[in-house]
Design a protein around this motif. Structure first.
Motif, PDB file in Angstrom:
ATOM      1  N   LEU A  17      41.839 -28.075   2.395  1.00 37.57           N
ATOM      2  CA  LEU A  17      40.842 -27.717   3.415  1.00 37.57           C
ATOM      3  C   LEU A  17      39.495 -28.335   3.082  1.00 37.57           C
ATOM      4  CD1 LEU A  17      41.269 -23.899   4.198  1.00 37.57           C
ATOM      5  CD2 LEU A  17      41.239 -25.772   5.841  1.00 37.57           C
ATOM      6  N   CYS A  18      39.133 -28.233   1.809  1.00 44.89           N
ATOM      7  CA  CYS A  18      37.843 -28.759   1.363  1.00 44.89           C
ATOM      8  C   CYS A  18      37.757 -30.259   1.628  1.00 44.89           C
ATOM      9  CB  CYS A  18      37.657 -28.446  -0.114  1.00 44.89           C
ATOM     10  SG  CYS A  18      36.010 -28.848  -0.680  1.00 44.89           S
ATOM     11  N   ARG A  19      38.810 -30.977   1.274  1.00 44.55           N
ATOM     12  CA  ARG A  19      38.790 -32.436   1.480  1.00 44.55           C
ATOM     13  C   ARG A  19      38.686 -32.771   2.961  1.00 44.55           C
ATOM     14  NH1 ARG A  19      39.816 -35.521  -3.112  1.00 44.55           N
ATOM     15  NH2 ARG A  19      40.553 -34.292  -4.887  1.00 44.55           N
ATOM     16  N   LYS A  20      39.325 -31.970   3.826  1.00 43.22           N
ATOM     17  CA  LYS A  20      39.245 -32.193   5.280  1.00 43.22           C
ATOM     18  C   LYS A  20      37.858 -31.871   5.809  1.00 43.22           C
ATOM     19  CE  LYS A  20      43.443 -33.138   7.027  1.00 43.22           C
ATOM     20  NZ  LYS A  20      43.650 -34.384   7.747  1.00 43.22           N
ATOM     21  N   LEU A  21      37.234 -30.851   5.244  1.00 41.35           N
ATOM     22  CA  LEU A  21      35.962 -30.369   5.799  1.00 41.35           C
ATOM     23  C   LEU A  21      34.752 -31.166   5.313  1.00 41.35           C
ATOM     24  CD1 LEU A  21      36.635 -26.520   5.617  1.00 41.35           C
ATOM     25  CD2 LEU A  21      36.287 -27.874   7.686  1.00 41.35           C
ATOM     26  N   LEU A  22      34.893 -31.872   4.194  1.00 42.89           N
ATOM     27  CA  LEU A  22      33.748 -32.638   3.694  1.00 42.89           C
ATOM     28  C   LEU A  22      33.329 -33.674   4.740  1.00 42.89           C
ATOM     29  CD1 LEU A  22      34.809 -33.125  -0.035  1.00 42.89           C
ATOM     30  CD2 LEU A  22      32.720 -31.988   0.753  1.00 42.89           C
ATOM     31  N   SER A  23      32.067 -33.586   5.139  1.00 39.28           N
ATOM     32  CA  SER A  23      31.541 -34.547   6.113  1.00 39.28           C
ATOM     33  C   SER A  23      30.023 -34.528   6.018  1.00 39.28           C
ATOM     34  CB  SER A  23      31.982 -34.186   7.542  1.00 39.28           C
ATOM     35  OG  SER A  23      31.043 -33.346   8.168  1.00 39.28           O
ATOM     36  N   ASN A  24      29.381 -35.439   6.702  1.00 39.32           N
ATOM     37  CA  ASN A  24      27.914 -35.499   6.663  1.00 39.32           C
ATOM     38  C   ASN A  24      27.266 -34.309   7.363  1.00 39.32           C
ATOM     39  OD1 ASN A  24      27.939 -37.921   5.274  1.00 39.32           O
ATOM     40  ND2 ASN A  24      28.107 -39.115   7.161  1.00 39.32           N
ATOM     41  N   HIS A  25      28.033 -33.591   8.175  1.00 39.41           N
ATOM     42  CA  HIS A  25      27.486 -32.458   8.932  1.00 39.41           C
ATOM     43  C   HIS A  25      27.771 -31.127   8.262  1.00 39.41           C
ATOM     44  CE1 HIS A  25      26.856 -35.423  12.011  1.00 39.41           C
ATOM     45  NE2 HIS A  25      28.128 -35.724  11.956  1.00 39.41           N
ATOM     46  N   HIS A  26      28.505 -31.160   7.157  1.00 41.41           N
ATOM     47  CA  HIS A  26      28.923 -29.919   6.497  1.00 41.41           C
ATOM     48  C   HIS A  26      28.389 -29.856   5.065  1.00 41.41           C
ATOM     49  CE1 HIS A  26      32.765 -29.830   9.219  1.00 41.41           C
ATOM     50  NE2 HIS A  26      31.662 -29.537   9.875  1.00 41.41           N
ATOM     51  N   HIS A  27      28.053 -28.651   4.651  1.00 42.52           N
ATOM     52  CA  HIS A  27      27.694 -28.398   3.248  1.00 42.52           C
ATOM     53  C   HIS A  27      28.690 -27.361   2.734  1.00 42.52           C
ATOM     54  CE1 HIS A  27      24.254 -27.761   0.127  1.00 42.52           C
ATOM     55  NE2 HIS A  27      25.386 -27.263  -0.350  1.00 42.52           N
ATOM     56  N   LEU A  28      29.549 -27.771   1.810  1.00 45.54           N
ATOM     57  CA  LEU A  28      30.593 -26.882   1.288  1.00 45.54           C
ATOM     58  C   LEU A  28      30.073 -26.075   0.107  1.00 45.54           C
ATOM     59  CD1 LEU A  28      33.680 -26.780   2.234  1.00 45.54           C
ATOM     60  CD2 LEU A  28      32.345 -28.665   3.129  1.00 45.54           C
ATOM     61  N   LEU A  29      30.369 -24.783   0.129  1.00 49.06           N
ATOM     62  CA  LEU A  29      29.994 -23.877  -0.961  1.00 49.06           C
ATOM     63  C   LEU A  29      31.307 -23.290  -1.480  1.00 49.06           C
ATOM     64  CD1 LEU A  29      27.224 -22.515   1.293  1.00 49.06           C
ATOM     65  CD2 LEU A  29      26.698 -23.591  -0.887  1.00 49.06           C
ATOM     66  N   CYS A  30      31.799 -23.875  -2.556  1.00 48.12           N
ATOM     67  CA  CYS A  30      33.165 -23.592  -3.011  1.00 48.12           C
ATOM     68  C   CYS A  30      33.179 -22.559  -4.133  1.00 48.12           C
ATOM     69  CB  CYS A  30      33.805 -24.876  -3.516  1.00 48.12           C
ATOM     70  SG  CYS A  30      33.943 -26.127  -2.236  1.00 48.12           S
ATOM     71  N   VAL A  31      34.194 -21.711  -4.109  1.00 42.92           N
ATOM     72  CA  VAL A  31      34.330 -20.654  -5.117  1.00 42.92           C
ATOM     73  C   VAL A  31      35.755 -20.659  -5.671  1.00 42.92           C
ATOM     74  CG1 VAL A  31      34.232 -18.158  -5.550  1.00 42.92           C
ATOM     75  CG2 VAL A  31      32.673 -19.191  -3.860  1.00 42.92           C
ATOM     76  N   SER A  32      35.863 -20.632  -7.009  1.00 41.45           N
ATOM     77  CA  SER A  32      37.140 -20.332  -7.673  1.00 41.45           C
ATOM     78  C   SER A  32      36.828 -20.136  -9.152  1.00 41.45           C
ATOM     79  CB  SER A  32      38.190 -21.445  -7.472  1.00 41.45           C
ATOM     80  OG  SER A  32      37.792 -22.627  -8.102  1.00 41.45           O
ATOM     81  N   ARG A  33      37.799 -19.683  -9.920  1.00 41.12           N
ATOM     82  CA  ARG A  33      37.519 -19.430 -11.340  1.00 41.12           C
ATOM     83  C   ARG A  33      37.245 -20.727 -12.083  1.00 41.12           C
ATOM     84  NH1 ARG A  33      42.836 -16.097 -12.382  1.00 41.12           N
ATOM     85  NH2 ARG A  33      43.450 -17.797 -10.988  1.00 41.12           N
ATOM     86  N   LYS A  34      38.006 -21.770 -11.753  1.00 41.82           N
ATOM     87  CA  LYS A  34      37.808 -23.082 -12.417  1.00 41.82           C
ATOM     88  C   LYS A  34      37.463 -24.101 -11.357  1.00 41.82           C
ATOM     89  CE  LYS A  34      40.219 -22.691 -16.634  1.00 41.82           C
ATOM     90  NZ  LYS A  34      40.283 -23.223 -17.808  1.00 41.82           N
ATOM     91  N   LYS A  35      36.431 -24.873 -11.621  1.00 44.17           N
ATOM     92  CA  LYS A  35      36.079 -25.879 -10.629  1.00 44.17           C
ATOM     93  C   LYS A  35      37.063 -27.049 -10.687  1.00 44.17           C
ATOM     94  CE  LYS A  35      32.282 -28.128 -13.197  1.00 44.17           C
ATOM     95  NZ  LYS A  35      32.632 -27.947 -14.549  1.00 44.17           N
ATOM     96  N   ASN A  36      37.143 -27.760  -9.572  1.00 42.06           N
ATOM     97  CA  ASN A  36      38.024 -28.913  -9.471  1.00 42.06           C
ATOM     98  C   ASN A  36      37.160 -30.164  -9.634  1.00 42.06           C
ATOM     99  OD1 ASN A  36      39.371 -31.171  -8.373  1.00 42.06           O
ATOM    100  ND2 ASN A  36      40.717 -29.859  -7.173  1.00 42.06           N
ATOM    101  N   ASP A  37      37.222 -30.784 -10.821  1.00 40.58           N
ATOM    102  CA  ASP A  37      36.332 -31.905 -11.134  1.00 40.58           C
ATOM    103  C   ASP A  37      36.582 -33.119 -10.244  1.00 40.58           C
ATOM    104  OD1 ASP A  37      34.837 -30.652 -13.150  1.00 40.58           O
ATOM    105  OD2 ASP A  37      36.427 -30.985 -14.603  1.00 40.58           O
TER     106      ASP A  37
END
Ligand SMILES: NC(=O)c1ccc[n+]([C@@H]2O[C@H](COP(=O)([O-])OP(=O)(O)OC[C@H]3O[C@@H](n4cnc5c(N)ncnc54)[C@H](OP(=O)(O)O)[C@@H]3O)[C@@H](O)[C@H]2O)c1
Length: 122
Positions: A17-37
């Motif tokens: 979902l994150c990869r689909k939503l990344l765009s110039n019009h969106h700012h993603l604020l992601c949450v999980s125990r371990k970040k995905n580098d």
């Protein structure tokens, strides 16, 4: 700018979902125990806006502070809308009689309590 809070962004459906939503019009604020580098590296290489919060949603009493930090990244002068995607979740594949109370509480915290608290924040 559309701000999108996405829980469980580190892998599986959340990462996709994150990869689909990344765009110039969106700012993603992601949450999980371990970040995905690799996800973070991809967002930065494309100059997409993304912040990552390493947080365990089992810690339901600390969600207030998490949301203060998340809202601190939102610029109200360019904010068009804010979305919350409650994607983080866990399943247990054991029978209920073989599951200890602490695990049942953890399951309910992550799958039920944390989405309720997150949804109530503004
Ligand atoms: N895949 C399916 O077929 C399917 C079917 C029906 C419903 N769902 C639901 O869809 C959602 C995503 O499924 P998925 O298959 O992508 O799951 P997944 O691959 O297991 O990923 C779960 C995500 O939730 C995060 N997460 C788990 N526990 C967490 C915690 N305590 N605090 C913060 N984040 C936590 C994980 O990150 P960390 O481990 O880094 O914390 C991960 O990013 C889940 O809610 C699942 O129940 C999936």
């Amino acid at each position: 700018m559309k701000y999108i809070i996405l829980t469980g962004a580190s892998r599986g459906i959340g990462e996709a979902l994150c990869r689909k939503l990344l765009s110039n019009h969106h700012h993603l604020l992601c949450v999980s125990r371990k970040k995905n580098d690799s996800l973070i590296a991809f967002a930065h290489s494309e100059q997409y806006k993304m912040d990552y919060f390493e947080f365990d949603l089992n810690n339901v009493h600390e969600i207030d502070e998490l949301m203060r930090n998340i809202f601190g990244r939102i610029d109200s002068s360019n904010m068009e809308s804010i979305y919350l995607i409650n994607n983080a979740g866990i399943v247990f594949n054991r029978l209920i009689e073989e599951t200890d109370p602490a695990s049942i509480i953890q399951l309910l915290n992550i799958n039920l309590v944390s989405p309720m608290i997150l949804t109530g924040k503004r």
